[in-house]
Design an enzyme around this catalytic site. Structure first.
Site, short mmCIF file in Angstrom:
data_model
loop_
_atom_site.label_atom_id
_atom_site.label_comp_id
_atom_site.label_asym_id
_atom_site.label_seq_id
_atom_site.Cartn_x
_atom_site.Cartn_y
_atom_site.Cartn_z
N GLN A 1 43.58 -5.59 47.73
CA GLN A 1 44.75 -5.93 46.73
C GLN A 1 44.04 -6.44 45.30
OE1 GLN A 1 48.04 -5.56 47.31
NE2 GLN A 1 48.15 -5.69 45.07
N LYS B 1 53.46 -4.48 52.12
CA LYS B 1 52.52 -3.39 52.77
C LYS B 1 52.65 -3.64 54.48
CE LYS B 1 50.04 -2.56 48.43
NZ LYS B 1 49.23 -2.77 47.68
N ASP C 1 43.58 3.86 48.77
CA ASP C 1 44.20 3.42 47.27
C ASP C 1 43.60 4.70 46.59
OD1 ASP C 1 46.05 1.65 46.81
OD2 ASP C 1 44.58 0.02 46.75
#
Ligand code: NDP
Length: 286
Positions: free
Chosen positions: A97, A53, A120
């Site tokens: 994460q 990422k 997200d």
């Protein structure tokens, strides 16, 4: 005739060129798009995802800050970092994460991310907005699948779509995105009685299960578009999808490989959401 194989890497590269331009346009208006990524603990797979990422952000000119917290991080410490990033106007996207170590409640952490920074799209409010079709952020993996469908020139309207898997991060939002495009959508899961009977009806079949090569050629309708989200290891430890690629490609009209299909697009969609978050800030909506 063998299926057209979609090159997710090439598509991703094309999309990232546009994202790079979007990032430059924002910078010329005084906004430096930025993503903060929090990782807790030492999980090797999570570390690799976070590294990828960060590299992807660098590639397109998005500023990225990675916060690596020790396994022993308490809920209070993690939430206080999220709060600090929520309040920091120079941060546009925040990503925690997953999975988090067992002592931390993922639900609570996600619910504490500011919804206009939730790149997200996991916050319940953003999930709800996807449901009603009024969203700023698309869930990354399903959004990547839609990019593939578009790249293949496939129209969803009126098609029989079958999604195998009903997770909150892939299966359910995937079904919603196909529904928004006017597909007739069926969702299958571990309790589906006759999976093959359902998958054989699919003109567009999305597999998001996590079981190596479980979608075999006899489960696929001839000419179907088959998108494989799965990421598994086969008996030799090689990365493979949920679809028995070698045999299904002889039946399908379009197919995605693993690796090199959906995978590269997921991070690209995260970059897209980060740009969107920065644009929301610029327009005063965030
Ligand atoms: P989950 O484990 O959360 O969900 C799996 C789903 O598959 C569940 O809904 C489960 O049903 C269903 N399922 C399990 N066994 C069967 C079966 N025999 N028949 C039909 N359905 C079944 O997984 P995720 O959604 O998180 O991920 C799915 C796959 O996609 C994994 O391989 C993951 O690694 C991969 N993935 C890939 C990404 C990418 O970027 N390419 C991103 C995210 C995930 P039930 O609900 O009844 O238990």
């Amino acid at each position: 005739m063998a299926a057209k194989i979609i090159d997710g890497k090439a598509l991703s590269k094309k999309l990232r060129e546009q994202i790079k331009k979007d990032a430059e346009a924002l910078k010329s208006k005084g906004i430096n798009p930025s993503l903060s990524v929090i990782i807790v603990g030492e999980d090797p797979a999570s570390k690799t995802y976070v590294k990828n990422k960060r590299l992807a952000c660098e590639e397109v000119g998005i500023k990225s800050d990675v916060y690596e917290l020790p396994e022993s991080t308490t809920s209070e410490e993690l939430l206080s970092l999220v709060e600090k990033l929520n309040a920091d106007e120079s941060v546009h996207g925040i990503l925690v994460q997953l999975p988090l170590p067992g002592h931390l409640d993922e639900k609570v952490v996600i619910e504490n991310i500011r919804i206009d920074k939730d790149v997200d799209a996991f916050h319940p409010q953003n999930v709800g907005r996807i449901m009603i079709g009024d969203f700023d952020f698309l869930p990354c993996t399903p959004a990547g699948v839609m990019e593939i469908i578009d790249e293949a020139g496939v129209e969803v309207k009126g098609k029989e779509c079958v999604v195998v898997g009903r997770s909150n991060i892939v299966g359910k939002p995937q079904a919603m995105l196909l529904l928004h495009r006017h597909g007739t959508v069926t969702i299958c899961h571990s309790r589906t009685k006759d999976l093959k009977e359902v998958t054989r009806r699919a003109e567009i079949l999305v597999a998001a299960v996590g079981k190596a090569k479980m979608i075999t050629a006899d489960m696929v309708r001839p000419g179907a578009v088959v998108i494989d989200v799965g990421m598994n290891r086969d008996e030799n430890g090689k990365l493979c999808g949920d679809v028995d690629f070698e045999n299904v490609k002889e039946v399908a009209s379009v197919i995605t490989p693993v690796p090199g299909g959906v995978g590269p697009l997921t991070i690209t969609m995260l970059l897209k959401n980060t740009i969107k978050a920065a644009e929301l800030r610029l327009s005063g909506k965030a």
